[in-house]
Design an enzyme around this catalytic site. Sequence first.
Site, PDB file in Angstrom:
ATOM      1  N   HIS C 124      25.209  33.425   6.882  1.00  0.00           N
ATOM      2  CA  HIS C 124      26.021  32.335   7.426  1.00  0.00           C
ATOM      3  C   HIS C 124      26.969  31.780   6.359  1.00  0.00           C
ATOM      4  CE1 HIS C 124      27.112  28.527   9.366  1.00  0.00           C
ATOM      5  NE2 HIS C 124      26.757  27.927   8.243  1.00  0.00           N
ATOM      6  N   ASP C 153      59.888  38.902   4.729  1.00  0.00           N
ATOM      7  CA  ASP C 153      58.506  39.365   4.570  1.00  0.00           C
ATOM      8  C   ASP C 153      57.986  38.814   3.250  1.00  0.00           C
ATOM      9  OD1 ASP C 153      56.057  40.732   4.751  1.00  0.00           O
ATOM     10  OD2 ASP C 153      57.013  42.351   5.853  1.00  0.00           O
ATOM     11  N   TRP C 188      24.447  31.891  -0.387  1.00  0.00           N
ATOM     12  CA  TRP C 188      25.830  32.326  -0.586  1.00  0.00           C
ATOM     13  C   TRP C 188      26.207  32.305  -2.055  1.00  0.00           C
ATOM     14  CZ3 TRP C 188      30.810  30.181  -1.819  1.00  0.00           C
ATOM     15  CH2 TRP C 188      30.764  28.890  -2.328  1.00  0.00           C
ATOM     16  N   SER C 218      40.608  40.983  -2.593  1.00  0.00           N
ATOM     17  CA  SER C 218      41.600  40.730  -1.551  1.00  0.00           C
ATOM     18  C   SER C 218      42.297  39.399  -1.779  1.00  0.00           C
ATOM     19  CB  SER C 218      40.912  40.759  -0.188  1.00  0.00           C
ATOM     20  OG  SER C 218      41.693  40.125   0.766  1.00  0.00           O
ATOM     21  N   GLU C 304      37.528  27.162  -5.344  1.00  0.00           N
ATOM     22  CA  GLU C 304      37.416  27.755  -4.014  1.00  0.00           C
ATOM     23  C   GLU C 304      37.408  26.700  -2.910  1.00  0.00           C
ATOM     24  OE1 GLU C 304      37.474  30.644  -2.672  1.00  0.00           O
ATOM     25  OE2 GLU C 304      36.497  30.362  -0.733  1.00  0.00           O
ATOM     26  N   TYR C 306      38.810  23.996  -2.843  1.00  0.00           N
ATOM     27  CA  TYR C 306      40.171  23.506  -2.619  1.00  0.00           C
ATOM     28  C   TYR C 306      41.071  24.577  -2.027  1.00  0.00           C
ATOM     29  CZ  TYR C 306      39.122  18.929  -4.020  1.00  0.00           C
ATOM     30  OH  TYR C 306      38.575  17.680  -4.019  1.00  0.00           O
ATOM     31  N   SER C 317      49.638  18.088   7.757  1.00  0.00           N
ATOM     32  CA  SER C 317      50.893  17.404   7.456  1.00  0.00           C
ATOM     33  C   SER C 317      51.951  17.766   8.487  1.00  0.00           C
ATOM     34  CB  SER C 317      51.390  17.791   6.066  1.00  0.00           C
ATOM     35  OG  SER C 317      50.436  17.454   5.105  1.00  0.00           O
ATOM     36  N   HIS C 352      28.330  20.804  -9.658  1.00  0.00           N
ATOM     37  CA  HIS C 352      27.414  21.587  -8.819  1.00  0.00           C
ATOM     38  C   HIS C 352      26.085  21.861  -9.517  1.00  0.00           C
ATOM     39  CE1 HIS C 352      30.353  22.404  -5.651  1.00  0.00           C
ATOM     40  NE2 HIS C 352      31.236  22.349  -6.629  1.00  0.00           N
ATOM     41  N   LYS C 380      46.968  11.111  -0.022  1.00  0.00           N
ATOM     42  CA  LYS C 380      47.357  11.932   1.124  1.00  0.00           C
ATOM     43  C   LYS C 380      46.963  11.263   2.434  1.00  0.00           C
ATOM     44  CE  LYS C 380      47.655  16.422  -0.589  1.00  0.00           C
ATOM     45  NZ  LYS C 380      47.645  17.729  -0.027  1.00  0.00           N
ATOM     46  N   ARG C 499      17.183  21.730   1.200  1.00  0.00           N
ATOM     47  CA  ARG C 499      17.954  22.698   1.963  1.00  0.00           C
ATOM     48  C   ARG C 499      17.222  24.041   1.936  1.00  0.00           C
ATOM     49  NH1 ARG C 499      22.998  24.383  -1.961  1.00  0.00           N
ATOM     50  NH2 ARG C 499      23.629  25.586  -0.146  1.00  0.00           N
TER      51      ARG C 499
HETATM   52  C1  HEM Z   1      29.784  25.698  13.200  1.00  0.00           C
HETATM   53  C2  HEM Z   1      29.003  24.780  12.824  1.00  0.00           C
HETATM   54  C3  HEM Z   1      28.069  25.000  11.666  1.00  0.00           C
HETATM   55  C4  HEM Z   1      26.734  24.825  11.721  1.00  0.00           C
HETATM   56  C5  HEM Z   1      25.917  24.369  12.912  1.00  0.00           C
HETATM   57  C6  HEM Z   1      26.219  25.135  10.416  1.00  0.00           C
HETATM   58  C7  HEM Z   1      24.882  25.075  10.073  1.00  0.00           C
HETATM   59  C8  HEM Z   1      24.367  25.402   8.854  1.00  0.00           C
HETATM   60  C9  HEM Z   1      22.992  25.408   8.503  1.00  0.00           C
HETATM   61  C10 HEM Z   1      21.860  25.050   9.440  1.00  0.00           C
HETATM   62  C11 HEM Z   1      22.877  25.789   7.212  1.00  0.00           C
HETATM   63  C12 HEM Z   1      21.614  25.949   6.405  1.00  0.00           C
HETATM   64  C13 HEM Z   1      21.263  24.636   5.790  1.00  0.00           C
HETATM   65  C14 HEM Z   1      20.028  24.751   4.940  1.00  0.00           C
HETATM   66  O1  HEM Z   1      20.152  25.275   3.821  1.00  0.00           O
HETATM   67  O2  HEM Z   1      18.978  24.320   5.370  1.00  0.00           O
HETATM   68  C15 HEM Z   1      24.182  26.025   6.726  1.00  0.00           C
HETATM   69  C16 HEM Z   1      24.479  26.422   5.439  1.00  0.00           C
HETATM   70  C17 HEM Z   1      25.765  26.672   5.001  1.00  0.00           C
HETATM   71  N1  HEM Z   1      26.921  26.584   5.740  1.00  0.00           N
HETATM   72 FE1  HEM Z   1      27.069  26.052   7.649  1.00  0.00          FE
HETATM   73  N2  HEM Z   1      27.236  25.483   9.596  1.00  0.00           N
HETATM   74  C18 HEM Z   1      28.392  25.412  10.327  1.00  0.00           C
HETATM   75  C19 HEM Z   1      29.684  25.670   9.874  1.00  0.00           C
HETATM   76  C20 HEM Z   1      29.990  26.052   8.586  1.00  0.00           C
HETATM   77  C21 HEM Z   1      31.315  26.244   8.099  1.00  0.00           C
HETATM   78  C22 HEM Z   1      32.586  26.083   8.907  1.00  0.00           C
HETATM   79  C23 HEM Z   1      31.201  26.608   6.796  1.00  0.00           C
HETATM   80  C24 HEM Z   1      32.259  26.949   5.774  1.00  0.00           C
HETATM   81  C25 HEM Z   1      33.512  27.115   5.943  1.00  0.00           C
HETATM   82  C26 HEM Z   1      29.805  26.629   6.479  1.00  0.00           C
HETATM   83  C27 HEM Z   1      29.301  26.947   5.233  1.00  0.00           C
HETATM   84  C28 HEM Z   1      27.966  26.917   4.905  1.00  0.00           C
HETATM   85  C29 HEM Z   1      27.470  27.228   3.604  1.00  0.00           C
HETATM   86  C30 HEM Z   1      28.296  27.650   2.389  1.00  0.00           C
HETATM   87  C31 HEM Z   1      26.077  27.081   3.665  1.00  0.00           C
HETATM   88  C32 HEM Z   1      25.105  27.274   2.523  1.00  0.00           C
HETATM   89  C33 HEM Z   1      24.434  28.568   2.631  1.00  0.00           C
HETATM   90  C34 HEM Z   1      23.413  28.666   1.566  1.00  0.00           C
HETATM   91  O3  HEM Z   1      22.503  27.843   1.538  1.00  0.00           O
HETATM   92  O4  HEM Z   1      23.543  29.577   0.747  1.00  0.00           O
HETATM   93  N3  HEM Z   1      29.092  26.294   7.586  1.00  0.00           N
HETATM   94  N4  HEM Z   1      25.086  25.790   7.750  1.00  0.00           N
HETATM   95 CU   LIG Z   2      32.793  21.117  -6.354  1.00  0.00          CU
END
Ligand code: HEM
Ligand SMILES: [Cu+2]
Lengths: 115, 207, 701
Positions: C124, C153, C188, C218, C304, C306, C317, C352, C380, C499
């Site tokens: 995820h 282009d 991640w 990429s 990243e 940002y 905007s 972090h 902003k 988490r």
């Molecule tokens: C669509 C709605 C979303 C839901 C319901 C959701 C839900 C979750 C849940 C349940 C976790 C695990 C939390 C835990 O560690 O217990 C998680 C982790 C994470 N989510 Fe999401 N998320 C969503 C959208 C996003 C989006 C849009 C992004 C980034 C653009 C994102 C990035 C991440 C990242 C980076 C983690 C951490 C993964 C890790 O622990 O290595 N999520 N999310």
């Molecule tokens: Cu940071």
Amino acid sequence: MTKRTLSAEQENERQYELRTYILGYGLALILTLIPFALAAWGSLSRMTLWWVIGACALVQIVVHFRFFLHVTLAKNKREDLQLILFTALILIIMVGGTLWIMFNLYSRMMPSIMP
Amino acid sequence: MTTPTSRYPGLNLGKGHAEADNACEELVFGFWVFMMSDLILFGLLFGIYVTMLGATAGGPGPHELFEMKSAFIETMLLLTSSFTFGMASLALKYRHDKGRLVAWLVVTLLLGLAFIALELHDFSSMASKGGVPSRSGFLSAFFGLVPLHGLHVTVACLWLVALLAQIAIYGLDKGVKTGLIRLGILWHFLDIVWIGIFSLVYLGGLT
Amino acid sequence: MSHFLDMLFGRLGWDALPFWTMLQDHSTLSIINGVIATAAASMVVIGALVTFGLITWFGKWRLLWSDWLTSVDHKKIGIMFIVISVVMLARAVIEASFMRAQQAVGLDGGFLTVDHFGQFFTTHGTIMVFFMAMPFLTGLINYVMPLQIGARDLSFPVMNSISLGLTAAGAAIVMISLMFAPFSTGGWSGYPPFTELAYSPDAGVDYWIWAVTLSTLSSTLSGINFAVTIYKKRSPGMHLFRMPLFCWVSLCTAILMIFGMPPLTVATALLALDRYLDFHFFTTDLGGNMMNYVNLFWAFGHPEVYILILPAFGTFSEVFSTFSGKRLYGYNTLVIATMAIAVLSFTVWLHHFFTMGQSAHVNAAFGIATMLIGIPTGVKVYDWMLTMYRGRIRMSVPLVYALGFIVLFVLGGLTGIVLANPSVDYQVHNSLFLVAHFHNMLIPGTLFGMLAGTNFWFPKAFGFRLDERWGYRAAYSWIIGFMLAFFPLYALGLLGMPRRTVTFFEPAYLPWTIAAGCGVIFILFGGFSLCVQLWRSIRERHLNRVPVGDPWDGRSLEWSISAPPPEYNYPVIPQIYSRDAFMREKDEGTPYQRPDRYQDIEMPANSAMGVVIAATGFLMAFGLTWYMWWLVIASGVVALVAIILRGFVRNTSRIISAREVQETHERWLDIVNHTPGVSRAQEQTTANRGRALPPINGASQ
Ligand code: HEM
Ligand SMILES: [Cu+2]
């Protein structure tokens, strides 16, 4: 005819650029020989030696940029120069920050690893 | 003395090569930006190397493994190749005939190959003294940094060979010229990285 | 024989199939997880088969090949980036729902195994960041930025196609890991020593390493491409300070990509060296030091975030000013704030890992730097509010996302300031408070920004508007769903729930996890609405066409051409005299001029390089993961040869004759002249054919 028929202006330019390369090579040679010689035969203290090596390296880098890559302070070169300076800034932040953080961690957790 | 006007880093081809010169403006700038990104890569590896200096884990360190003489020869080879590449660039810019250009390029290539050969020889003699990356964190850091530079030089040599082949087929057309200008930048850039390596890794380690 | 098979398949064996464990171990838990994994794998297989089948059925392979896969047109590449991103979004949202469902019933158990849950959060997170957000914003910049600066282009069209190929290969690696499991369980961020060979010997981490590496390469290439384009390809008169704000954020994003990606490249490469060649960078023995990894990863990680947010800022905007019918307030401050954010974002990465053990003054320095970023961001927010102030606001779908963003993002930002305080961070780091915080930035920020941008620019790209009714439904469901799903996590974090936990034994958590689970139902409805929206829009495209190309009374250059734009974007490269170039023309009553003269246009020719790199990149990554060395060598050689041969290609462009350009353009101008203008009040009706009435008559609500 090996040479392109060059105008006086172009011939000038060629002379100039040729001299640039030769000068650059000469300076770089000197800046390389100094630290190697000092390291091999010199009797400076370690700290001074490091400083000298570092300084020579920095100057030599500038020499390369100036004479081999033709980056100068001239106005139409500003973009490239800015890019180098920005890169240098990021390098200082990232690498400097890394060293600061890591050695701070070492001093607190594993002092044995400090060089 | 007038400095020639310039539109991109490295040697500018100038008015005599209008078409290639125009193409270079964008291509070389792009390549330059890429070099800067690569520079960050090397910078970080230098940083890691420094943080790993103490991590010899009882294994061999710089004094047991490095040799000043071969580091010096490598430095000379690379520096001279930078100079000969400069001569090649001038031949490209100011001369009609391919002969001189190709001659300088071949000299450059040979210097580059000699550098790689010597470096490989260094690595193998290090290995025979127990200096292999799996021995310690310090050696890992060394073998993460220095061979990466060597790899870059190898790629540059490969590119040079490809360009020589292109010269043979197409002569000095736009593609070849823009390629040579960019390769020149890579070549000088690798020499700059090597300044860091011989100063920090070899000289810094041996004092 | 078996020796040969070993060589052929490396360490890939039957046990990689998702239902294998289920067949060996008949416990209920194992069967449930096996069924879920198998269902997921089947969905990938069926999805692929159906796609292949449909393309074959309709006989579209040739078209797909010549018009899309080998195309180097920035618009098509942009669209393909976004298609990848939407597919990956679907998968990652489904995974998120599973995690929420697991935690909603997770008191003393639940239905997922520890390993499976680990793969869920790892894929995820990895997908959302590298294969949803990155391709989405890269695609959007790809599409919009060249149009906005009046270019035909990007600077390096073939490299653009290679960027797409690399991302596609990475996404495919993550997808195929469903069929040949497992994926990494290291999160991640992939911290060693857990991700070292000693603790994670299976293929999972290797999948992760190569997928991420492909994506990083990429992005680096895309960043270079964007920056050079903005520097070198602006149309005459388009000074930097006349560019639309979206171009400014593109530039800053590009700079962040160029300088922010290398640390990750280094981190994953060194981890790979550890795993494959027995190096000791981050191992627990022989001088390895995992702190170096953490430091490197976040030296990438913070720039990243940002990269993820700036394009959304740019989109919003544009949206705020267009749908307020006003010039963007405080353009200069917005530009300066964007640049300040870009530079500052390199100075804060330590926040972090406040808890790693460095001394208080190091923490304090980075904590203060972190809080400083709040200042330009605050600037902003005020600029956007002042843009709306006294504007004639139209509550369009993009604006709904934008309003949701502005409120929720400020909230998330405030929690960020809270976290920037090291002593507070010591209490809540690694808890769900943090998860709530970054989702609070990434969903209202990045995701809403991308969805707003899609709604905003879709008519430009495809020539018809997106259905508004379902658009509103989607937007509101996402907003409500987000709040329900993530606000409870703040509470959970403060209650101490870590988490990445699969089960918990503290009954006090349960009400909150259930609430969060309910939120996901709204989010899923939001996702469903997006699908319906797209489907209905396509079905009713004839009613909603906007051939003239300016459905929202737009301000910047891209609205001045037909929808969809011709391949070469501008029949004649426009001359720019001011900011908001197209609005100026409309104000002066001089839009849609007939040029005096047309010229032949030279466009880059198609190239198969992108496809070659995608295929070889994918195969190489797959081979490396499963130790199929022959595959690695073979695909490596093919890629190398292809790159060298590319240097020998000489005719890399194609001429479009002035005649053809003229015909196309004049045909469109005829349409323009025969299309009545439409007032802003009728913007969302079928009367909107993409020609806006001048503001004096047309701005009424
Ligand atoms: C669509 C709605 C979303 C839901 C319901 C959701 C839900 C979750 C849940 C349940 C976790 C695990 C939390 C835990 O560690 O217990 C998680 C982790 C994470 N989510 Fe999401 N998320 C969503 C959208 C996003 C989006 C849009 C992004 C980034 C653009 C994102 C990035 C991440 C990242 C980076 C983690 C951490 C993964 C890790 O622990 O290595 N999520 N999310
Ligand atoms: Cu940071």
